[in-house]
Motif scaffolding. Sequence first.
Motif, PDB file in Angstrom:
ATOM      1  N   ASN A   4       0.806  -1.211   0.000  1.00 10.59           N
ATOM      2  CA  ASN A   4       0.000   0.000   0.000  1.00 10.59           C
ATOM      3  C   ASN A   4       0.840   1.262   0.000  1.00 10.59           C
ATOM      4  OD1 ASN A   4      -2.247  -1.593   0.137  1.00 10.59           O
ATOM      5  ND2 ASN A   4      -2.153  -1.684   2.368  1.00 10.59           N
ATOM      6  N   PHE A   5       2.109   1.118   0.350  1.00 11.11           N
ATOM      7  CA  PHE A   5       2.952   2.296   0.396  1.00 11.11           C
ATOM      8  C   PHE A   5       3.460   2.687  -0.976  1.00 11.11           C
ATOM      9  CE2 PHE A   5       3.305   1.436   4.917  1.00 11.11           C
ATOM     10  CZ  PHE A   5       3.253   2.719   5.412  1.00 11.11           C
ATOM     11  N   VAL A   6       3.361   1.777  -1.930  1.00  9.46           N
ATOM     12  CA  VAL A   6       4.006   2.001  -3.217  1.00  9.46           C
ATOM     13  C   VAL A   6       2.966   2.122  -4.325  1.00  9.46           C
ATOM     14  CG1 VAL A   6       5.626   1.069  -4.886  1.00  9.46           C
ATOM     15  CG2 VAL A   6       6.001   0.697  -2.453  1.00  9.46           C
ATOM     16  N   THR A   7       3.102   3.157  -5.155  1.00  8.95           N
ATOM     17  CA  THR A   7       2.266   3.290  -6.345  1.00  8.95           C
ATOM     18  C   THR A   7       3.195   3.427  -7.538  1.00  8.95           C
ATOM     19  OG1 THR A   7       0.910   4.679  -4.955  1.00  8.95           O
ATOM     20  CG2 THR A   7       0.266   4.488  -7.255  1.00  8.95           C
ATOM     21  N   VAL A   8       2.988   2.622  -8.556  1.00  7.50           N
ATOM     22  CA  VAL A   8       3.798   2.768  -9.759  1.00  7.50           C
ATOM     23  C   VAL A   8       3.128   3.805 -10.643  1.00  7.50           C
ATOM     24  CG1 VAL A   8       4.760   1.621 -11.767  1.00  7.50           C
ATOM     25  CG2 VAL A   8       4.574   0.399  -9.605  1.00  7.50           C
ATOM     26  N   LEU A   9       3.834   4.913 -10.912  1.00  7.77           N
ATOM     27  CA  LEU A   9       3.243   5.972 -11.725  1.00  7.77           C
ATOM     28  C   LEU A   9       3.516   5.748 -13.194  1.00  7.77           C
ATOM     29  CD1 LEU A   9       4.052   9.202  -9.729  1.00  7.77           C
ATOM     30  CD2 LEU A   9       2.083   7.711  -9.584  1.00  7.77           C
ATOM     31  N   TYR A  10       4.721   5.272 -13.514  1.00  5.45           N
ATOM     32  CA  TYR A  10       5.033   5.079 -14.916  1.00  5.45           C
ATOM     33  C   TYR A  10       6.008   3.921 -15.072  1.00  5.45           C
ATOM     34  CZ  TYR A  10       6.741   5.459 -19.569  1.00  5.45           C
ATOM     35  OH  TYR A  10       7.071   5.126 -20.842  1.00  5.45           O
ATOM     36  N   ASN A  11       5.791   3.108 -16.082  1.00  6.85           N
ATOM     37  CA  ASN A  11       6.708   2.018 -16.392  1.00  6.85           C
ATOM     38  C   ASN A  11       6.527   1.687 -17.855  1.00  6.85           C
ATOM     39  OD1 ASN A  11       8.624   0.081 -15.972  1.00  6.85           O
ATOM     40  ND2 ASN A  11       7.483  -1.037 -14.423  1.00  6.85           N
ATOM     41  N   SER A  12       7.505   1.058 -18.463  1.00  7.05           N
ATOM     42  CA  SER A  12       7.324   0.691 -19.872  1.00  7.05           C
ATOM     43  C   SER A  12       6.466  -0.577 -19.942  1.00  7.05           C
ATOM     44  CB  SER A  12       8.674   0.496 -20.546  1.00  7.05           C
ATOM     45  OG  SER A  12       9.170  -0.774 -20.262  1.00  7.05           O
ATOM     46  N   PRO A  13       5.881  -0.877 -21.113  1.00 10.04           N
ATOM     47  CA  PRO A  13       4.952  -2.011 -21.191  1.00 10.04           C
ATOM     48  C   PRO A  13       5.626  -3.342 -20.873  1.00 10.04           C
ATOM     49  CG  PRO A  13       4.930  -0.739 -23.234  1.00 10.04           C
ATOM     50  CD  PRO A  13       6.009  -0.175 -22.396  1.00 10.04           C
ATOM     51  N   HIS A 311      10.258  -5.853 -14.767  1.00 11.10           N
ATOM     52  CA  HIS A 311      10.909  -4.565 -14.531  1.00 11.10           C
ATOM     53  C   HIS A 311       9.940  -3.587 -13.874  1.00 11.10           C
ATOM     54  CE1 HIS A 311       8.689  -2.931 -17.921  1.00 11.10           C
ATOM     55  NE2 HIS A 311       9.144  -3.890 -18.673  1.00 11.10           N
TER      56      HIS A 311
END
Lengths: 311, 218
Positions: A4-13, A311
Amino acid sequence: MDQNFVTVLYNSPHQIPLGKLLAQYFYLTGLSAGSFVVSVIAILGGKSEYKALGKIGAVVAPLCLVLAPMNLLTEMAQPLRSWHLMTYLPGYINLKSPITYGVALLTSYPISAIIYAFFVYTGNMKMSKIFAIIGIPLAISVHGYTGFILALGKGRALWNTALMPTLFIVSAMVSGIALMMLIAIILNVFFSKDKSQEAIAADRELIYGLGKFLGGVIIFDVFLIFNAVLVLLTSSKEAWHVAELLLWGRFAVDFVGIELILGSLIPLFIVFYPKTARNLKALSFASILVMVGIYAMRYTVVIGGQSVPLH
Amino acid sequence: MSKTQSLHDSTPDKAPVVRFAMVLDLRRCVGCHSCSVACKSENEVPLGKFRSWVKVIEKGRYPDVSRQFLPALCNNCDNPICNRNCPVRATYRRPDGIVQVNQHRCIGCMYCMASCPYDVRYINPLRKIIQKCFFCDHRVDKGVEPACVETCLGRARIFGDINNPNSEIAQTLATNPVTTLKPDLGTEPHVFYIAADYDAMDPTSGVDINHIHFEHPF
Ligand code: SF4
Ligand code: SF4
Ligand code: SF4
């Protein structure tokens, strides 16, 4: 850390390079190898009542193996360059890659299987035994190498285990026996009008025996799957996530539902429960379930194995 | 650096003259994605594909929060599994450590993609062959820095020969605590990180494993 502490905002497909066609390819080579082995056991077993079984396997094995590489060619991005695999020149071919062994096997095994089928059908027992003995290691390796393809894909926790080649060979046996049993039942019920009553009864005994053999191999297969899952649950973090996907996540329907319950446990019950073990309808139902279950196994291994992000 | 660490090299004295590598000093990274853009324009990377990208995460609960960046690219590994598994030797390792793909030999079997533990390869949808970061070897061979390194405004990307003790990268590696992605796999990555975040480096952190969107490569 707590999710819950971590949100992925952007990553490659995230990508799944090897798709369903590869699973289908593994499935067809498995069917081929399995039915070849059963055919050879029947021929080498020597008893004349097994011959019918030997003949079925001798046709099914090369047939499945001719269809199998079509899947590979359609899956490749550059199918017209597939001849690069067959140059066999030291600087151009990588002898460490399992695909390289695979190409040699995919060329030699169908040829030997076709010669074997020729001698089985012309009734030349001596030559068919010779080609049976040549074919057995080829059949086992043509499917075993597909296990190595996955086992050497070290980025994926589900694949990168020493169990993979054995699991593939055993599941190939399972699907091959099931297919042979189904064909034997169809021949027995629909295509034996000109046979004597005793011959039909003898064929049925053979089918019941095949059912027991199928049951034995399924038990071994389930044992191997149990080992694999147990280790996944206690190994690396990625391995744990794969186990999660398979046991109660995205692939639970395919793995637990289709592969284990429909494809292994119900058929096991059918082939060992006395009332159904000698019932052709029940046995053909069991063999269809087993084949569907093994297809689900190929699918979960190939697609499920790639469904943990890297990744 | 690499040679004394290497698991697989039994002759550390015979180090090659040049070993290219990159350091990503995340204390200086501002997450501007310029490297991704520079790489795309330098190498004509098609839409939706990346040789280099910057993963961005947020962690913590208000008011104790932070945003962490993780630029990622091919690690040009010392023991690259993609190279070991390529059946036709389309993927090869240059003596200076750059892992390159021969675009005329690749048959597009995608085995390298499936084996790479970092998912840095992609199929070029127009040319139907495998591509990935190769440390801009066309530039490096002419003595110019890679496009992403040249463009990085915070100078977070340091590129050079780690076997040359006078190079900036060798000195940075010698004087800072560094790590690589998934060092346990023995691929010997040669993209080193300074101050990389644990959660950003963890591919499954902060994602719902059952609802990830996956793409077929072409
Ligand atoms: S990061 Fe992946 S593609 Fe790059 S060299 Fe290592 S194994 Fe190969
Ligand atoms: S896709 Fe190309 S580079 Fe990758 S393993 Fe196949 S032939 Fe080699
Ligand atoms: S070195 Fe070149 S190819 Fe690699 S990420 Fe940077 S710009 Fe892209």
